[in-house]
Enzyme design. Structure first.
Site, PDB file in Angstrom:
ATOM      1  N   LYS A  54     -12.857  22.556 -14.037  1.00 42.73           N
ATOM      2  CA  LYS A  54     -13.917  23.126 -13.201  1.00 42.73           C
ATOM      3  C   LYS A  54     -13.748  22.690 -11.749  1.00 42.73           C
ATOM      4  O   LYS A  54     -13.881  23.496 -10.826  1.00 42.73           O
ATOM      5  CB  LYS A  54     -15.296  22.715 -13.746  1.00 42.73           C
ATOM      6  N   GLN A  98     -21.971  18.040 -17.880  1.00 45.52           N
ATOM      7  CA  GLN A  98     -21.021  18.395 -18.941  1.00 45.52           C
ATOM      8  C   GLN A  98     -21.574  17.956 -20.300  1.00 45.52           C
ATOM      9  O   GLN A  98     -21.948  16.792 -20.477  1.00 45.52           O
ATOM     10  CB  GLN A  98     -19.661  17.724 -18.653  1.00 45.52           C
ATOM     11  N   ASP A 121     -25.353  26.518 -14.741  1.00 43.98           N
ATOM     12  CA  ASP A 121     -24.909  26.667 -16.131  1.00 43.98           C
ATOM     13  C   ASP A 121     -25.894  27.518 -16.944  1.00 43.98           C
ATOM     14  O   ASP A 121     -25.583  27.979 -18.032  1.00 43.98           O
ATOM     15  CB  ASP A 121     -24.805  25.274 -16.788  1.00 43.98           C
TER      16      ASP A 121
END
Ligand code: NAP
Length: 295
Positions: A54, A98, A121
Site C-alpha cells: 500500500k 491494517q 477503507d
C-alpha cells in the site's frame, strides 16, 4: 466456451494513471498533497507485506504515506490515542488500520474512532450502514474494485442473478449490498450453506470470497457465467491460488478473474482512489470519483 480473462493488473494500471493525474491537478490548484496514514500493529508478516504494498502504491501515484508501526502488546486506549492524533492532522486525508488486529484489541472501537471523512477503507460503522441505503462516504475497497472491474468490462449487473460465496464483513456482505444497490438479484452463501452448488449453478455473476482453494468446480458454474475470484490462498507448494478451479471453470465461463492478477490489484487501487477523493473533498474540489462513489 473459453472465458475472457479479466486483467485486473491492466485495469488497475489505467485507474492508477487517472490517480496520478488527479493528484497533480489537486497539487497545482490547491497545493494539497493527498496523505494516507497506514497503521500496522504487531509483526504479522502477511500484514507487513500488505502495508508495504500500500505504501509503495501510494508513492507511485504521488500520495504521501505515513506509516505507523506499533507493537502487538499495545492496548486499545493507546491505539485510540494514535488514531486521534492522526485524525487531527490536516496532512492526512485517509487512515487505514491494517487488519487483523491482535485479539485483545477492540477492533470495532478502533475502526469507529477513525473520522468518517478519513475512513478510506470504508469499515467505520457509518460507512457500513451507508451500504444498506446505497450512500457511503467511501465504499470498501475490495467490493468497490470488483464493481469497477465489472463496469470496465461492460458487464451489466441490473436484473442478473448474482451469487456471492462468503459473507464476511469486509468482502462478502458489502459486495452483496453493492450489487443489490445496482439492482441485481443477490444470494449470499457461507460456510453453513447446504449444497452450495444449487446456488452457484444459478449465478449469471458468481463472486467467490471464501478463502478455500478449489471450492468452485466447473460443474458448479452455469455455462457463460461471469466468475470473479476474490480468494487469496497460499498453497502448500508456495503458490498463490484463488477459490475457483481456474483451468476447469474458464472452459465454461464467459469471463473470469485470475489469481493473482485479478481482484487483488484493484483493492489497493481503490484505496488510492478513496484517499484522493478524500483530499479533493477536504480541499473543496469537485471529486472526479464522486459519481462512482455511490455504494
Ligand atoms: P473470512 O473473514 O474468513 O470470511 C470467509 C467467508 O467465507 C465466511 O463468510 C465463511 O462463512 C465463508 N466460507 C468459508 N468456507 C466456505 C465454504 N466452504 N462454503 C461457503 N462459504 C464458505 O475471509 P474474507 O476476509 O472475507 O476473505 C475471503 C477471501 O478473500 C480470503 O481468501 C482472503 O484472503 C481474500 N481477500 C482478497 C482480497 C483481494 O484484494 N483480492 C481482499 C480481501 C480478502 P461463515 O461466515 O459461515 O464462516
Amino acid at each position: 466456451m473459453v472465458a475472457k480473462i479479466i486483467d485486473g493488473r491492466q485495469v488497475a494500471a489505467s485507474i492508477r494513471q487517472e490517480c496520478r493525474e488527479r493528484v497533480e491537478v489537486l497539487r497545482q490548484r490547491t497545493g494539497v498533497v493527498p496523505g494516507l496514514a497506514v497503521v500496522l500493529v504487531g509483526d504479522n508478516p502477511a500484514s507487513a507485506l500488505y502495508v508495504a504494498n500500500k505504501v509503495r502504491a501510494c508513492g507511485e501515484v504521488g500520495i504521501r504515506s505515513f506509516r505507523q508501526e506499533l507493537p502487538a502488546s499495545i492496548d486499545t486506549a493507546t491505539l485510540l490515542d494514535t488514531i486521534q492524533r492522526l485524525s487531527a492532522d490536516p496532512a492526512i486525508h485517509g487512515i487505514l488500520v491494517q487488519l487483523p488486529l491482535p485479539p485483545h484489541i477492540d477492533m470495532r472501537r478502533v475502526l469507529s474512532a477513525i473520522p468518517v471523512e478519513k475512513d478510506v477503507d470504508g469499515f467505520h460503522l457509518y460507512n457500513v450502514g451507508g451500504l444498506v441505503v446505497g450512500n457511503t462516504v467511501f465504499p470498501p475497497c475490495t467490493p468497490y474494485g470488483v464493481c469497477r472491474l465489472l463496469e470496465h468490462e461492460g458487464i451489466p449487473v441490473e436484473a442478473r442473478n448474482v451469487v456471492v460465496v462468503g459473507a464476511s464483513n469486509i468482502v462478502g456482505k458489502p459486495m452483496a449490498l453493492m450489487l443489490m444497490q445496482r439492482e441485481a438479484t443477490v444470494s449470499i452463501c457461507h460456510a453453513k450453506t447446504r449444497d452450495l452448488a444449487q446456488y452457484t449453478i444459478l449465478a449469471d455473476i458468481l463472486v467467490v470470497a471464501a478463502g478455500k482453494p478449489n471450492l468452485i468446480l466447473p460443474q458448479m458454474v452455469k455455462t457463460g457465467a461471469v466468475v470473479i475470484d476474490v480468494g487469496i490462498n497460499r498453497l502448500p507448494n508456495g503458490k498463490i491460488a484463488g477459490d475457483v478451479d481456474f483451468e476447469g471453470v474458464r472452459q465454461k465461463a464467459s469471463y473470469i478473474t485470475p489469481v493473482p492478477g485479478g481482484v487483488g490489484p484493484m483493492t489497493v487501487t481503490m484505496l488510492l482512489v478513496n484517499t484522493i477523493t478524500s483530499a479533493e473533498r477536504a480541499a473543496g474540489l469537485p471529486t472526479e470519483g464522486s459519481s462512482r462513489n455511490a455504494a
